[in-house]
Design a protein around this motif. Structure first.
Motif, PDB file in Angstrom:
ATOM      1  N   PHE A  92      22.537   3.184 -50.791  1.00 33.11           N
ATOM      2  CA  PHE A  92      23.291   2.613 -51.901  1.00 33.11           C
ATOM      3  C   PHE A  92      24.095   3.697 -52.625  1.00 33.11           C
ATOM      4  CE2 PHE A  92      19.767  -0.267 -51.157  1.00 33.11           C
ATOM      5  CZ  PHE A  92      20.368  -1.507 -51.208  1.00 33.11           C
ATOM      6  N   SER A  93      23.523   4.884 -52.742  1.00 31.96           N
ATOM      7  CA  SER A  93      24.247   5.990 -53.368  1.00 31.96           C
ATOM      8  C   SER A  93      25.444   6.395 -52.519  1.00 31.96           C
ATOM      9  CB  SER A  93      23.312   7.186 -53.556  1.00 31.96           C
ATOM     10  OG  SER A  93      22.207   6.853 -54.370  1.00 31.96           O
ATOM     11  N   TYR A  94      25.241   6.419 -51.205  1.00 34.39           N
ATOM     12  CA  TYR A  94      26.329   6.808 -50.302  1.00 34.39           C
ATOM     13  C   TYR A  94      27.481   5.806 -50.374  1.00 34.39           C
ATOM     14  CZ  TYR A  94      28.793   7.574 -45.890  1.00 34.39           C
ATOM     15  OH  TYR A  94      29.761   7.777 -44.936  1.00 34.39           O
ATOM     16  N   TYR A  95      27.153   4.516 -50.283  1.00 33.46           N
ATOM     17  CA  TYR A  95      28.214   3.510 -50.342  1.00 33.46           C
ATOM     18  C   TYR A  95      28.812   3.408 -51.733  1.00 33.46           C
ATOM     19  CZ  TYR A  95      27.494   1.825 -45.606  1.00 33.46           C
ATOM     20  OH  TYR A  95      27.435   1.730 -44.236  1.00 33.46           O
ATOM     21  N   GLY A  96      28.024   3.720 -52.741  1.00 32.83           N
ATOM     22  CA  GLY A  96      28.578   3.762 -54.092  1.00 32.83           C
ATOM     23  C   GLY A  96      29.627   4.847 -54.226  1.00 32.83           C
ATOM     24  N   TYR A  97      29.354   6.004 -53.612  1.00 37.51           N
ATOM     25  CA  TYR A  97      30.347   7.078 -53.626  1.00 37.51           C
ATOM     26  C   TYR A  97      31.608   6.660 -52.882  1.00 37.51           C
ATOM     27  CZ  TYR A  97      32.783  11.218 -51.960  1.00 37.51           C
ATOM     28  OH  TYR A  97      33.755  12.122 -51.628  1.00 37.51           O
ATOM     29  N   LEU A  98      31.450   6.010 -51.717  1.00 35.74           N
ATOM     30  CA  LEU A  98      32.617   5.569 -50.952  1.00 35.74           C
ATOM     31  C   LEU A  98      33.417   4.524 -51.724  1.00 35.74           C
ATOM     32  CD1 LEU A  98      31.144   5.272 -47.337  1.00 35.74           C
ATOM     33  CD2 LEU A  98      32.514   7.141 -48.293  1.00 35.74           C
ATOM     34  N   ALA A  99      32.714   3.637 -52.437  1.00 33.61           N
ATOM     35  CA  ALA A  99      33.413   2.624 -53.236  1.00 33.61           C
ATOM     36  C   ALA A  99      34.210   3.278 -54.362  1.00 33.61           C
ATOM     37  CB  ALA A  99      32.408   1.629 -53.808  1.00 33.61           C
ATOM     38  N   TRP A 100      33.688   4.373 -54.891  1.00 33.63           N
ATOM     39  CA  TRP A 100      34.417   5.107 -55.930  1.00 33.63           C
ATOM     40  C   TRP A 100      35.570   5.902 -55.314  1.00 33.63           C
ATOM     41  CZ3 TRP A 100      34.736  10.526 -56.203  1.00 33.63           C
ATOM     42  CH2 TRP A 100      35.383  11.016 -57.341  1.00 33.63           C
ATOM     43  N   ARG A 101      35.359   6.423 -54.110  1.00 35.54           N
ATOM     44  CA  ARG A 101      36.363   7.286 -53.467  1.00 35.54           C
ATOM     45  C   ARG A 101      37.545   6.498 -52.920  1.00 35.54           C
ATOM     46  NH1 ARG A 101      39.845   9.543 -51.515  1.00 35.54           N
ATOM     47  NH2 ARG A 101      39.973  11.463 -50.298  1.00 35.54           N
ATOM     48  N   TYR A 102      37.293   5.298 -52.395  1.00 39.72           N
ATOM     49  CA  TYR A 102      38.348   4.535 -51.735  1.00 39.72           C
ATOM     50  C   TYR A 102      38.559   3.195 -52.437  1.00 39.72           C
ATOM     51  CZ  TYR A 102      37.640   7.952 -48.033  1.00 39.72           C
ATOM     52  OH  TYR A 102      37.521   9.129 -47.335  1.00 39.72           O
ATOM     53  N   PRO A 103      39.791   2.698 -52.440  1.00 42.30           N
ATOM     54  CA  PRO A 103      40.076   1.418 -53.111  1.00 42.30           C
ATOM     55  C   PRO A 103      39.478   0.251 -52.324  1.00 42.30           C
ATOM     56  CG  PRO A 103      42.011   2.175 -51.923  1.00 42.30           C
ATOM     57  CD  PRO A 103      41.011   3.294 -51.838  1.00 42.30           C
ATOM     58  N   PRO A 104      39.301  -0.911 -52.966  1.00 40.19           N
ATOM     59  CA  PRO A 104      38.758  -2.087 -52.278  1.00 40.19           C
ATOM     60  C   PRO A 104      39.784  -2.693 -51.325  1.00 40.19           C
ATOM     61  CG  PRO A 104      39.329  -2.641 -54.527  1.00 40.19           C
ATOM     62  CD  PRO A 104      39.520  -1.160 -54.403  1.00 40.19           C
ATOM     63  N   VAL A 105      39.840  -2.180 -50.119  1.00 39.59           N
ATOM     64  CA  VAL A 105      40.791  -2.647 -49.110  1.00 39.59           C
ATOM     65  C   VAL A 105      40.010  -3.007 -47.859  1.00 39.59           C
ATOM     66  CG1 VAL A 105      41.200  -0.282 -48.308  1.00 39.59           C
ATOM     67  CG2 VAL A 105      42.867  -2.059 -47.792  1.00 39.59           C
ATOM     68  N   THR A 106      40.470  -4.012 -47.125  1.00 39.53           N
ATOM     69  CA  THR A 106      39.783  -4.436 -45.906  1.00 39.53           C
ATOM     70  C   THR A 106      40.706  -4.483 -44.692  1.00 39.53           C
ATOM     71  OG1 THR A 106      40.194  -6.772 -46.407  1.00 39.53           O
ATOM     72  CG2 THR A 106      38.127  -5.815 -47.205  1.00 39.53           C
ATOM     73  N   ASP A 107      41.975  -4.130 -44.855  1.00 40.50           N
ATOM     74  CA  ASP A 107      42.923  -4.258 -43.749  1.00 40.50           C
ATOM     75  C   ASP A 107      43.977  -3.161 -43.892  1.00 40.50           C
ATOM     76  OD1 ASP A 107      44.496  -5.126 -41.645  1.00 40.50           O
ATOM     77  OD2 ASP A 107      44.341  -7.248 -42.196  1.00 40.50           O
ATOM     78  N   ILE A 108      44.045  -2.279 -42.901  1.00 40.78           N
ATOM     79  CA  ILE A 108      44.993  -1.164 -42.901  1.00 40.78           C
ATOM     80  C   ILE A 108      45.809  -1.231 -41.617  1.00 40.78           C
ATOM     81  CG2 ILE A 108      45.253   1.343 -42.820  1.00 40.78           C
ATOM     82  CD1 ILE A 108      44.399   0.542 -45.502  1.00 40.78           C
ATOM     83  N   ALA A 109      47.114  -1.016 -41.706  1.00 37.11           N
ATOM     84  CA  ALA A 109      47.974  -1.028 -40.525  1.00 37.11           C
ATOM     85  C   ALA A 109      49.090  -0.007 -40.698  1.00 37.11           C
ATOM     86  CB  ALA A 109      48.567  -2.418 -40.283  1.00 37.11           C
ATOM     87  N   THR A 110      49.571   0.518 -39.579  1.00 42.15           N
ATOM     88  CA  THR A 110      50.656   1.490 -39.622  1.00 42.15           C
ATOM     89  C   THR A 110      52.022   0.828 -39.617  1.00 42.15           C
ATOM     90  OG1 THR A 110      50.687   1.687 -37.207  1.00 42.15           O
ATOM     91  CG2 THR A 110      49.226   3.182 -38.412  1.00 42.15           C
ATOM     92  N   THR A 111      52.059  -0.488 -39.429  1.00 39.55           N
ATOM     93  CA  THR A 111      53.305  -1.247 -39.443  1.00 39.55           C
ATOM     94  C   THR A 111      53.014  -2.604 -40.077  1.00 39.55           C
ATOM     95  OG1 THR A 111      55.156  -2.029 -38.073  1.00 39.55           O
ATOM     96  CG2 THR A 111      52.938  -2.227 -37.147  1.00 39.55           C
ATOM     97  N   ALA A 112      53.955  -3.518 -40.025  1.00 44.72           N
ATOM     98  CA  ALA A 112      53.740  -4.846 -40.613  1.00 44.72           C
ATOM     99  C   ALA A 112      52.536  -5.525 -39.958  1.00 44.72           C
ATOM    100  CB  ALA A 112      54.988  -5.699 -40.437  1.00 44.72           C
ATOM    101  N   TRP A 113      51.656  -6.103 -40.789  1.00 48.28           N
ATOM    102  CA  TRP A 113      50.425  -6.692 -40.268  1.00 48.28           C
ATOM    103  C   TRP A 113      50.700  -7.777 -39.239  1.00 48.28           C
ATOM    104  CZ3 TRP A 113      50.703  -4.681 -45.156  1.00 48.28           C
ATOM    105  CH2 TRP A 113      49.678  -3.823 -45.552  1.00 48.28           C
ATOM    106  N   GLY A 114      51.766  -8.558 -39.435  1.00 42.66           N
ATOM    107  CA  GLY A 114      52.055  -9.647 -38.514  1.00 42.66           C
ATOM    108  C   GLY A 114      52.408  -9.193 -37.114  1.00 42.66           C
ATOM    109  N   GLU A 115      52.799  -7.939 -36.954  1.00 44.85           N
ATOM    110  CA  GLU A 115      53.148  -7.429 -35.627  1.00 44.85           C
ATOM    111  C   GLU A 115      51.912  -7.050 -34.816  1.00 44.85           C
ATOM    112  OE1 GLU A 115      55.972  -4.281 -35.875  1.00 44.85           O
ATOM    113  OE2 GLU A 115      57.273  -5.326 -37.295  1.00 44.85           O
TER     114      GLU A 115
END
Length: 274
Positions: A92-115
């Motif tokens: 829980f401490s580890y994931y708490g640190y990650l939640a503080w370090r990174y924004p609440p995002v669930t989808d990352i892409a290098t181009t338009a998601w639809g592609e």
């Protein structure tokens, strides 16, 4: 006359709570990783285990204070309860640190998601909406999660990307080599994290004036926060690919010559369910 020394009930309960918190945390993780319970049920079970671990720590601290003044037995039990509670709270401490370090995002892409379409989209009716970040935030937080262009034939680049996917043990669910279903090559792969979260990766290799370009998307399934895993996965993969291409071009100066396409190959598509 024999003097009896009592064993502190607080110490006994601290040990009991600590011992109970361990299986309540480990068992849901194993069941979630194997797919026997869904993510919402796992989250509830993990929160219960975390609350129990916190209670074990509080009871153990209270037991230690009482033992200091009373002289009762139970130091070992209290310390064991404290230790087990702290161990259970480490994730829980580890994931708490990650939640503080990174924004609440669930989808990352290098181009338009639809592609870069995902295979699990038809099953998302009951899933939370994907959490996205702006292009500026993505460039700031994950500077290596960008499109790559190399002086290579698309078939060569696709082969290198496919090898890196295999090295990471990702479960390929769909595969089109360049030229099989159009000019672009595509890979869809499923990933299960240690805690059991399901994530999907899409990789596209397309022709480019410089040779070939590669884009990538990584998305979490049924999650409200990826704790940075998707952006870090794309960044790590692209940096590894940079190294592979650099080594190839250094050791084989003619490696960027066009390669004959395999026209007889058929697309390989696996069932996206499960």
């Amino acid at each position: 006359m024999r003097i009896l020394i009592r064993t502190s009930k607080w110490a006994i309960w601290a040990q009991r709570l600590g011992r109970l918190a361990v299986p309540l945390l480990v068992l849901p993780i194993g069941l979630h990783h194997l797919g026997f319970i869904d993510s919402p049920s796992f989250s509830i079970a993990a929160l219960i285990a975390g609350a129990l671990a916190l209670l074990a720590i509080l009871v153990a601290l209270l037991a230690l204070m009482r033992l200091w003044y009373s002289g009762d037995q139970g130091w070992g039990r209290a310390l064991m309860g404290l230790f087990l509670g702290l161990v259970c709270l480490l994730p829980f401490s580890y994931y708490g640190y990650l939640a503080w370090r990174y924004p609440p995002v669930t989808d990352i892409a290098t181009t338009a998601w639809g592609e870069l379409p995902l295979l699990f989209l038809p099953d998302t009716r009951a899933m939370p909406a994907p959490q996205l970040i702006s292009a500026d935030d993505q460039a700031r937080i994950f500077p290596n999660a960008t499109t790559r262009r190399y002086p290579l034939d698309p078939a060569q680049l696709f082969s290198m990307a496919e090898r890196l996917v295999a090295e990471r043990g990702w479960d390929v669910r769909l595969r089109y080599a360049p030229g099989e279903n159009g000019p672009d090559g595509r890979l869809n792969a499923r990933i299960t994290t240690l805690a059991g979260w399901r994530e999907e990766v899409v990789i596209r290799v397309s022709p480019d004036p410089q040779g070939a370009a590669i884009d990538m998307r990584s998305a979490s399934i049924n999650a409200v926060h990826d704790f940075g895993s998707n952006g870090l996965r794309i960044s790590e993969f692209m940096v590894a690919l940079d190294g592979e291409v650099t080594t190839l071009l250094r050791d084989n100066p003619n490696a960027n010559q066009p390669q004959p396409a395999d026209e007889d190959a058929a697309p390989e598509v696996e069932d996206a369910g499960g």
